[in-house]
Design a protein around this motif. Structure first.
Motif, mmCIF file in Angstrom:
data_model
loop_
_atom_site.group_PDB
_atom_site.id
_atom_site.type_symbol
_atom_site.label_atom_id
_atom_site.label_comp_id
_atom_site.label_asym_id
_atom_site.label_seq_id
_atom_site.Cartn_x
_atom_site.Cartn_y
_atom_site.Cartn_z
ATOM 1 N N GLN A 216 0.831 -1.208 0.000
ATOM 2 C CA GLN A 216 0.000 0.000 0.000
ATOM 3 C C GLN A 216 0.858 1.249 0.000
ATOM 4 O O GLN A 216 1.903 1.305 0.660
ATOM 5 N N ALA A 217 0.427 2.242 -0.754
ATOM 6 C CA ALA A 217 1.181 3.494 -0.856
ATOM 7 C C ALA A 217 1.212 4.238 0.479
ATOM 8 O O ALA A 217 0.184 4.405 1.131
ATOM 9 N N GLN A 218 2.406 4.644 0.879
ATOM 10 C CA GLN A 218 2.583 5.512 2.039
ATOM 11 C C GLN A 218 3.499 6.663 1.642
ATOM 12 O O GLN A 218 4.448 6.479 0.889
ATOM 13 N N TYR A 219 3.188 7.831 2.151
ATOM 14 C CA TYR A 219 3.891 9.045 1.748
ATOM 15 C C TYR A 219 4.485 9.738 2.965
ATOM 16 O O TYR A 219 4.104 9.459 4.110
ATOM 17 N N TYR A 220 5.417 10.652 2.671
ATOM 18 C CA TYR A 220 5.943 11.503 3.730
ATOM 19 C C TYR A 220 5.612 12.946 3.382
ATOM 20 O O TYR A 220 5.907 13.430 2.289
ATOM 21 N N CYS A 221 4.968 13.624 4.336
ATOM 22 C CA CYS A 221 4.583 15.020 4.135
ATOM 23 C C CYS A 221 5.607 15.919 4.815
ATOM 24 O O CYS A 221 5.770 15.865 6.035
ATOM 25 N N GLU A 222 6.288 16.708 4.026
ATOM 26 C CA GLU A 222 7.320 17.600 4.553
ATOM 27 C C GLU A 222 6.715 18.692 5.443
ATOM 28 O O GLU A 222 7.322 19.080 6.446
ATOM 29 N N GLU A 223 5.519 19.161 5.096
ATOM 30 C CA GLU A 223 4.937 20.288 5.821
ATOM 31 C C GLU A 223 4.555 19.921 7.252
ATOM 32 O O GLU A 223 4.777 20.702 8.184
ATOM 33 N N ILE A 224 3.970 18.745 7.434
ATOM 34 C CA ILE A 224 3.571 18.352 8.790
ATOM 35 C C ILE A 224 4.555 17.347 9.402
ATOM 36 O O ILE A 224 4.378 16.893 10.526
ATOM 37 N N GLU A 225 5.588 16.997 8.613
ATOM 38 C CA GLU A 225 6.695 16.157 9.074
ATOM 39 C C GLU A 225 6.221 14.814 9.658
ATOM 40 O O GLU A 225 6.540 14.464 10.791
ATOM 41 N N CYS A 226 5.439 14.103 8.868
ATOM 42 C CA CYS A 226 4.997 12.779 9.304
ATOM 43 C C CYS A 226 4.608 11.941 8.101
ATOM 44 O O CYS A 226 4.428 12.454 6.985
ATOM 45 N N PHE A 227 4.512 10.628 8.318
ATOM 46 C CA PHE A 227 4.058 9.717 7.275
ATOM 47 C C PHE A 227 2.543 9.782 7.171
ATOM 48 O O PHE A 227 1.842 10.024 8.159
ATOM 49 N N THR A 228 2.040 9.566 5.973
ATOM 50 C CA THR A 228 0.608 9.696 5.722
ATOM 51 C C THR A 228 0.210 8.815 4.538
ATOM 52 O O THR A 228 1.064 8.360 3.768
ATOM 53 N N GLU A 229 -1.094 8.578 4.412
ATOM 54 C CA GLU A 229 -1.614 7.863 3.253
ATOM 55 C C GLU A 229 -2.137 8.833 2.200
ATOM 56 O O GLU A 229 -2.608 8.418 1.149
ATOM 57 N N LYS A 230 -2.043 10.126 2.473
ATOM 58 C CA LYS A 230 -2.527 11.139 1.540
ATOM 59 C C LYS A 230 -1.488 11.412 0.454
ATOM 60 O O LYS A 230 -0.314 11.630 0.746
ATOM 61 N N LYS A 231 -1.930 11.424 -0.793
ATOM 62 C CA LYS A 231 -1.040 11.778 -1.891
ATOM 63 C C LYS A 231 -0.681 13.257 -1.879
ATOM 64 O O LYS A 231 0.426 13.649 -2.252
ATOM 65 N N VAL A 232 -1.661 14.056 -1.463
ATOM 66 C CA VAL A 232 -1.519 15.517 -1.537
ATOM 67 C C VAL A 232 -1.911 16.130 -0.206
ATOM 68 O O VAL A 232 -2.845 15.661 0.462
ATOM 69 N N TYR A 233 -1.190 17.164 0.204
ATOM 70 C CA TYR A 233 -1.548 17.923 1.404
ATOM 71 C C TYR A 233 -1.516 19.404 1.054
ATOM 72 O O TYR A 233 -0.488 19.940 0.635
ATOM 73 N N LYS A 234 -2.668 20.049 1.181
ATOM 74 C CA LYS A 234 -2.802 21.470 0.840
ATOM 75 C C LYS A 234 -2.296 21.753 -0.569
ATOM 76 O O LYS A 234 -1.489 22.665 -0.798
#
Length: 265
Positions: free
Chosen positions: A213-231
């Motif tokens: 399953q796809a897992q991402y890292y969000c630089e803005e909130i500094e955590c791993f997430t399942e969201k492709k896009v944040y803001k």
């Protein structure tokens, strides 16, 4: 025609209540009416009861201690309101099996149907209660701690409720089988298989969630997430395949466990 009318009325009332309680969005509301009506038409009351047992119990657990789950909004791809994709991911296989039961009138399709919803219930109960555990979950593959709410994690609390969720559906199935076929011995055998395969399905779900399953890292909130896009900013893919999200994992694990019924029987 009577089954269609009854199914439409029941499905509309239950789906509307779920929509008002924010358990479904508008697309999920319409999909739930369609799914419930079709299942009642093809399978009758007891097929419908198994589906409702999953839906109502899972919706209640989703709302349970909801304030403690707000942090999941930044981790999970979707919120707590189920959309049409989630409705059909959890119930689409069951709909096909209800149709096959309608055509062939073979109890094996009732068992497979119950297993399908057993997997969905087991996985949902584990997810909704497991995130409330005081301890961090462990990756089912590496046994290393991971963030609460991320796919592929297991905990004692979550695993316990995965088993209880499958047991709940197997109990509803057992009652259904006795009413329909009046065979306690076969009912016990089939309900035991339903319990085991429903639980196995949730384990498969965790394995797929931790591996592909796809897992991402969000630089803005500094955590791993399942969201492709944040803001409106794309997150960095760090694990799995971008085309495989939680809906895909849920569907595949459900299908695999359900097919085991036909291999074993």
């Amino acid at each position: 025609m009577l089954n269609f009318t009854i199914g439409l009325i029941y499905s509309s009332l239950i789906s509307f209540a779920a929509y008002k309680k924010s358990s479904l969005n508008i697309s999920g509301f319409l999909a739930a009416i369609a799914l419930g009506t079709a299942i009642y038409f093809f399978g009758g009351l007891w097929f419908f009861n198994i589906m409702i047992a999953f839906f109502v119990s899972s919706s209640l657990l989703t709302k349970f201690k909801g304030i403690n789950k707000k942090y999941l909004d930044k981790l999970n791809e979707k919120d707590g309101r189920r959309d049409y994709i989630q409705v059909f991911v959890n119930g689409g296989i069951g709909l096909v099996l209800a149709l096959l039961y309608y055509i062939y009138n073979n109890p094996i399709f009732l068992l497979a149907y119950a297993v399908s919803f057993g997997v969905a219930t087991s996985d949902t109960w584990a997810s909704e209660v497991g995130v409330l555990s005081k301890d961090k979950p462990l990756s089912i593959l590496t046994l290393k701690p991971i963030e609460k709410g991320m796919s592929g994690g297991i905990s004692t609390l979550g695993t316990t409720f995965a088993f209880l969720g499958s047991a709940f559906i197997s109990l509803i199935f057992f009652i259904s089988y006795i009413v329909l076929y009046n065979d306690i011995k076969q009912g016990l055998t089939y309900s035991s298989l339903c319990l085991i395969l429903g639980f196995i399905g949730s384990i498969i779900d965790s394995i797929l969630g931790a591996s592909i399953q796809a897992q991402y890292y969000c630089e803005e909130i500094e955590c791993f997430t399942e969201k492709k896009v944040y803001k409106n900013k794309p997150n960095r893919l760090v694990k799995g395949f971008s085309v495989i999200n939680n809906d895909v994992v849920n569907f595949v694990s459900n299908l695999m466990a359900t097919l085991m019924v036909f291999l074993l029987c």
